[in-house]
Design a protein around this motif. Structure first.
Motif, mmCIF file in Angstrom:
data_model
loop_
_atom_site.group_PDB
_atom_site.id
_atom_site.type_symbol
_atom_site.label_atom_id
_atom_site.label_comp_id
_atom_site.label_asym_id
_atom_site.label_seq_id
_atom_site.Cartn_x
_atom_site.Cartn_y
_atom_site.Cartn_z
ATOM 1 N N GLU A 4 137.307 69.131 -11.373
ATOM 2 C CA GLU A 4 136.210 68.414 -10.463
ATOM 3 C C GLU A 4 135.119 67.679 -11.458
ATOM 4 O O GLU A 4 134.661 66.683 -11.235
ATOM 5 C CB GLU A 4 135.425 69.438 -9.874
ATOM 6 C CG GLU A 4 134.449 68.935 -9.018
ATOM 7 C CD GLU A 4 134.554 67.735 -8.165
ATOM 8 O OE1 GLU A 4 133.953 67.052 -7.654
ATOM 9 O OE2 GLU A 4 135.669 67.615 -7.802
ATOM 10 N N PHE A 5 134.871 68.273 -12.857
ATOM 11 C CA PHE A 5 133.922 67.788 -13.598
ATOM 12 C C PHE A 5 134.658 66.405 -14.186
ATOM 13 O O PHE A 5 134.047 65.535 -14.033
ATOM 14 C CB PHE A 5 133.860 68.554 -15.034
ATOM 15 C CG PHE A 5 132.901 68.005 -15.980
ATOM 16 C CD1 PHE A 5 131.432 67.634 -15.445
ATOM 17 C CD2 PHE A 5 133.294 67.538 -16.816
ATOM 18 C CE1 PHE A 5 130.588 67.182 -16.528
ATOM 19 C CE2 PHE A 5 132.580 66.977 -17.978
ATOM 20 C CZ PHE A 5 131.021 66.842 -17.823
ATOM 21 N N ALA A 21 131.622 75.049 -7.588
ATOM 22 C CA ALA A 21 130.657 75.372 -8.513
ATOM 23 C C ALA A 21 130.088 74.136 -9.220
ATOM 24 O O ALA A 21 128.686 73.898 -9.516
ATOM 25 C CB ALA A 21 131.058 76.352 -9.450
ATOM 26 N N VAL A 22 130.878 72.966 -9.813
ATOM 27 C CA VAL A 22 130.338 71.898 -10.144
ATOM 28 C C VAL A 22 129.820 71.080 -9.200
ATOM 29 O O VAL A 22 129.012 70.232 -9.580
ATOM 30 C CB VAL A 22 131.829 71.229 -10.992
ATOM 31 C CG1 VAL A 22 131.491 69.891 -11.567
ATOM 32 C CG2 VAL A 22 132.337 71.869 -12.183
ATOM 33 N N HIS A 23 130.653 70.746 -8.122
ATOM 34 C CA HIS A 23 129.977 70.006 -6.918
ATOM 35 C C HIS A 23 128.526 70.474 -6.878
ATOM 36 O O HIS A 23 127.485 69.431 -6.825
ATOM 37 C CB HIS A 23 130.733 70.138 -5.716
ATOM 38 C CG HIS A 23 130.485 69.145 -4.638
ATOM 39 N ND1 HIS A 23 130.737 67.706 -4.930
ATOM 40 C CD2 HIS A 23 129.502 69.334 -3.609
ATOM 41 C CE1 HIS A 23 130.118 67.205 -3.865
ATOM 42 N NE2 HIS A 23 129.577 67.853 -3.038
ATOM 43 N N ALA A 24 127.955 71.617 -6.875
ATOM 44 C CA ALA A 24 126.809 72.303 -6.739
ATOM 45 C C ALA A 24 125.952 71.939 -7.709
ATOM 46 O O ALA A 24 124.750 71.693 -7.456
ATOM 47 C CB ALA A 24 126.768 73.516 -6.280
ATOM 48 N N ASP A 25 126.435 71.985 -8.950
ATOM 49 C CA ASP A 25 125.689 71.802 -10.012
ATOM 50 C C ASP A 25 126.536 71.391 -11.096
ATOM 51 O O ASP A 25 127.237 72.212 -12.040
ATOM 52 C CB ASP A 25 125.288 73.317 -10.445
ATOM 53 C CG ASP A 25 124.222 73.154 -11.640
ATOM 54 O OD1 ASP A 25 124.015 72.205 -12.354
ATOM 55 O OD2 ASP A 25 123.955 74.301 -12.391
ATOM 56 N N VAL A 82 133.273 72.408 -20.261
ATOM 57 C CA VAL A 82 133.728 71.424 -20.982
ATOM 58 C C VAL A 82 133.391 71.370 -22.456
ATOM 59 O O VAL A 82 134.232 71.381 -23.468
ATOM 60 C CB VAL A 82 133.890 69.980 -20.367
ATOM 61 C CG1 VAL A 82 134.341 68.787 -21.541
ATOM 62 C CG2 VAL A 82 134.642 70.266 -18.875
ATOM 63 N N ALA A 83 132.013 71.531 -22.485
ATOM 64 C CA ALA A 83 131.585 71.555 -24.212
ATOM 65 C C ALA A 83 132.102 72.580 -24.828
ATOM 66 O O ALA A 83 132.589 72.626 -26.123
ATOM 67 C CB ALA A 83 130.152 71.445 -24.413
ATOM 68 N N MET A 84 132.044 73.994 -24.281
ATOM 69 C CA MET A 84 132.350 75.152 -24.938
ATOM 70 C C MET A 84 133.914 75.128 -25.118
ATOM 71 O O MET A 84 134.339 75.438 -26.322
ATOM 72 C CB MET A 84 132.140 76.201 -23.645
ATOM 73 C CG MET A 84 132.227 77.468 -24.347
ATOM 74 S SD MET A 84 134.267 78.220 -24.280
ATOM 75 C CE MET A 84 134.319 78.473 -22.636
ATOM 76 N N SER A 91 126.105 70.700 -14.148
ATOM 77 C CA SER A 91 125.910 71.116 -15.505
ATOM 78 C C SER A 91 126.850 72.406 -15.876
ATOM 79 O O SER A 91 127.260 72.611 -16.994
ATOM 80 C CB SER A 91 124.289 71.811 -15.715
ATOM 81 O OG SER A 91 124.061 72.739 -14.939
ATOM 82 N N VAL A 92 127.427 72.915 -14.629
ATOM 83 C CA VAL A 92 128.263 73.844 -15.056
ATOM 84 C C VAL A 92 129.738 73.424 -15.628
ATOM 85 O O VAL A 92 130.117 73.908 -16.760
ATOM 86 C CB VAL A 92 128.832 74.633 -13.761
ATOM 87 C CG1 VAL A 92 130.016 75.478 -13.683
ATOM 88 C CG2 VAL A 92 127.467 75.486 -12.905
#
Length: 188
Positions: free
Chosen positions: A100-101, A27-31, A39-41, A33-34
């Motif tokens: 991943e992020f 999901a992170v690799h694809a986008d 991480v911000a939340m 911003s996810v």
């Protein structure tokens, strides 16, 4: 100590965590911003609740948080294991996203420094708690069909939870509160 049904429940638990972790990483690799959003939340909602300048307070807060999650994983077995599987899936997905992020942003060494020191204790504790939840669900299913004793199984696994899971979580929390931050600083 642990028989074949324990082994099967452990494989199911690890399988759920790995599969959903891979999905989270994709999901992170694809986008990306996810990962940024999550991480911000988490910084706002989760880490602010455990943050402190005192490592002992951080360790205690981590222990309390992980103990709560582990108890829910175990007691979730009372839903025939469905709640346990859902919590495992959610945690695996979140872990995959975060790993991943951070890997993309700061590299593999920061991930290893941030996970390995305490993870060698925390991950087995969470797997054991999930395994106990899966086994409790299985025992309820057996009892529903006339050949199980969920109360006895819950009692037995509750003792094992206290003997195995809580000490592992305690050691992991101490390492995560006192040692992991120092190790991470070497790589940032």
């Amino acid at each position: 100590m642990f028989d074949g049904s324990y082994r099967t429940a452990a494989i199911v638990t690890v399988g759920i965590l790995l599969l959903t972790g891979i999905i989270g990483a994709f999901a992170v690799h694809a986008d990306p911003s996810v990962g940024e959003s999550l991480v911000a939340m988490m910084n706002e909602e989760v880490f602010n609740n455990i943050e402190s300048e005192n490592p002992a307070i951080v360790a205690f807060n981590i222990f309390a948080n992980n103990t709560q999650t582990s108890l829910i994983l175990f007691i979730g077995g009372a839903s025939f294991g469905l709640l346990t599987a859902l919590i495992l899936s959610f945690n695996g997905f979140i872990i995959g996203i975060v790993v991943e992020f951070v890997r993309q942003e700061q590299g593999l060494y920061v991930i290893l420094a941030g996970i390995l020191p305490h993870g060698i204790f925390e991950i087995p504790a969470l797997v054991l708690a999930g395994m106990f939840g899966i086994l409790l669900g299985e025992e309820l299913w057996k009892e529903l069909h006339g050949n199980g004793d969920a109360i006895s199984a819950a009692h037995r696994m509750g003792k094992q939870f206290l003997v195995y899971v809580l000490p592992l979580l305690g050691i992991a929390a101490i390492i995560e509160g006192f040692i992991t931050p120092e190790i991470i600083q070497l790589f940032i």
